[in-house]
Design an enzyme around this catalytic site. Structure first.
Site, PDB file in Angstrom:
ATOM      1  N   ARG A  51       0.789  -1.216   0.000  1.00 60.12           N
ATOM      2  CA  ARG A  51       0.000   0.000   0.000  1.00 60.12           C
ATOM      3  C   ARG A  51       0.830   1.280   0.000  1.00 60.12           C
ATOM      4  O   ARG A  51       0.572   2.191  -0.783  1.00 60.12           O
ATOM      5  CB  ARG A  51      -0.928   0.062   1.240  1.00 60.12           C
ATOM      6  N   THR A  52       1.804   1.356   0.890  1.00 58.58           N
ATOM      7  CA  THR A  52       2.496   2.640   1.053  1.00 58.58           C
ATOM      8  C   THR A  52       3.266   2.984  -0.218  1.00 58.58           C
ATOM      9  O   THR A  52       3.145   4.091  -0.761  1.00 58.58           O
ATOM     10  CB  THR A  52       3.434   2.582   2.275  1.00 58.58           C
ATOM     11  N   LYS A  80      26.159  -3.875  -1.947  1.00 64.34           N
ATOM     12  CA  LYS A  80      27.626  -3.909  -2.067  1.00 64.34           C
ATOM     13  C   LYS A  80      28.279  -3.266  -0.844  1.00 64.34           C
ATOM     14  O   LYS A  80      29.491  -3.141  -0.788  1.00 64.34           O
ATOM     15  CB  LYS A  80      28.070  -3.134  -3.316  1.00 64.34           C
ATOM     16  N   ARG A 101      11.242   3.808   3.435  1.00 64.57           N
ATOM     17  CA  ARG A 101      10.880   2.853   4.500  1.00 64.57           C
ATOM     18  C   ARG A 101      12.134   2.058   4.836  1.00 64.57           C
ATOM     19  O   ARG A 101      12.867   1.618   3.943  1.00 64.57           O
ATOM     20  CB  ARG A 101       9.783   1.899   4.047  1.00 64.57           C
ATOM     21  N   HIS A 129       4.807   5.956  11.410  1.00 68.34           N
ATOM     22  CA  HIS A 129       4.340   5.803  10.023  1.00 68.34           C
ATOM     23  C   HIS A 129       3.376   6.974   9.779  1.00 68.34           C
ATOM     24  O   HIS A 129       2.159   6.810   9.705  1.00 68.34           O
ATOM     25  CB  HIS A 129       3.632   4.456   9.889  1.00 68.34           C
TER      26      HIS A 129
HETATM   27  N1   CP Z   1      -0.291   0.030   5.796  1.00 67.84           N
HETATM   28  C1   CP Z   1       0.917  -0.255   5.276  1.00 67.84           C
HETATM   29  O1   CP Z   1       1.948   0.323   5.656  1.00 67.84           O
HETATM   30  O2   CP Z   1       0.900  -1.239   4.329  1.00 67.84           O
HETATM   31  P1   CP Z   1       2.164  -1.720   3.498  1.00 67.84           P
HETATM   32  O3   CP Z   1       3.123  -2.380   4.476  1.00 67.84           O
HETATM   33  O4   CP Z   1       1.639  -2.681   2.468  1.00 67.84           O
HETATM   34  O5   CP Z   1       2.810  -0.517   2.885  1.00 67.84           O
END
Ligand code: CP
Length: 303
Positions: A51-52, A80, A101, A129
């Site tokens: 999603r993110t 590397k 991320r 998040h």
């Molecule tokens: N909600 C969320 O962070 O989903 P993903 O891990 O799929 O990005």
């Protein structure tokens, strides 16, 4: 002046959060297909995501921008031995904004200190998040018609669930009442309870919640975060303790909505999906508008 980044939801004031929600509403009503013409956004994902990453990429594409990046660090020069510092310095040369991320708490803050473009934290370990929080708040406002005085049940992994941590901080100025439902091993860390105490926010901790469902405006289910456990025996003991089923919703308020940052494993039975109370798929859709708003806000683009 240093670029403004979004690393923790507390980097934004309440006024800024409300502004982002208003911009997101604008994007939902009126698409802006050329707002990012000529701009490049880098998505650097050192951990898996559906999603993110894809909603950020969709957000950029829907505004006419271009995407570069990786979804697997093994295909970058990180494999590397290149440092995060060098990676971020280099990628800063190629884009106008970085979305990152990473499994290490604090990594996004560090990246924002070495980057020459704004950095958006798309999840750093069990810490924060913030863009998930913005889409969660957008979803709460859209379904409840307000942010004030909401009874929010947060259920599942409150220890490692970074979306829980960001959301409770951002909602605290709006007089919420929180009900934290978890296995004793996955309770909300003390630092977040201290935060709520300092803000005078009401909260209760429970191990069961079936009888309390009629009080809820929002039930925010979460997955037990297998990847954060050092002892998988503990994961096995805690993973399926809470499973929301349609039969549990009979006495819920008609306006109550079920949210989940997703992915779900077993914590929401599939028989809930057809319920008008299930909102998690629409919630994920709202992520595109919230992320369009964050990108344009950080880039200083007017709409
Ligand atoms: N909600 C969320 O962070 O989903 P993903 O891990 O799929 O990005």
């Amino acid at each position: 002046m240093k670029n403004k980044s979004l690393i923790s939801i507390t980097d934004f004031s309440t006024e800024e959060i409300l502004r982002i929600l208003s911009i997101a509403e604008g994007f939902e009503k009126t698409p802006e297909p050329h707002l990012l013409d000529g701009r490049v956004v880098a998505t650097l994902f050192f951990e898996p995501s559906t999603r993110t990453r894809l909603s950020f990429e969709s957000a950029v594409n829907r505004m006419g921008g271009r995407i570069i990046g990786f979804s697997d660090p093994n295909i970058s020069s990180v494999s590397k031995g290149e440092t995060l510092k060098d990676t971020i310095r280099i990628v800063s040369n190629y884009c106008d904004l970085i979305v990152m991320r990473h499994p290490l708490e604090g990594s996004s803050r560090y990246a924002s200190e070495v980057a020459t473009v704004p950095v958006v934290n798309a999840g750093d370990g069990a810490n924060q998040h913030p863009t998930q929080t913005l889409l969660d708040m957008y979803s709460i406002k859209k379904t409840q018609g307000r942010l004030d005085n909401i009874n929010i049940f947060m259920v599942g992994d409150l220890k490692y669930g970074r979306t829980v941590h960001s959301l409770l901080q951002a909602m605290s100025p709006f007089s919420p009442t929180f009900h934290f439902v978890s296995h004793p091993k996955l309770r909300l860390p003390d630092e977040y309870k201290t935060f709520l105490d300092s803000k005078g926010v009401k909260y209760y901790e429970h191990e069961q919640f079936n009888d309390l469902i009629p009080e809820a405006d929002i039930i925010y289910m979460t997955r037990v975060q297998r990847e954060r456990f050092t002892d998988l025996v503990e994961y096995e003991k805690t993973k399926d303790v809470y499973v929301l089923r349609n039969s549990m919703l009979d006495k819920a308020k008609p306006t109550m909505k079920i949210l989940h940052p997703l992915p779900r494993i077993n914590e929401i039975n599939q028989d809930v999906d057809q319920s008008p109370k299930a909102y998690y798929f629409e919630q994920a859709r709202n992520g595109v508008f919230a992320r369009q708003a964050v990108i344009t806000y950080l880039l200083g683009l007017k709409r």
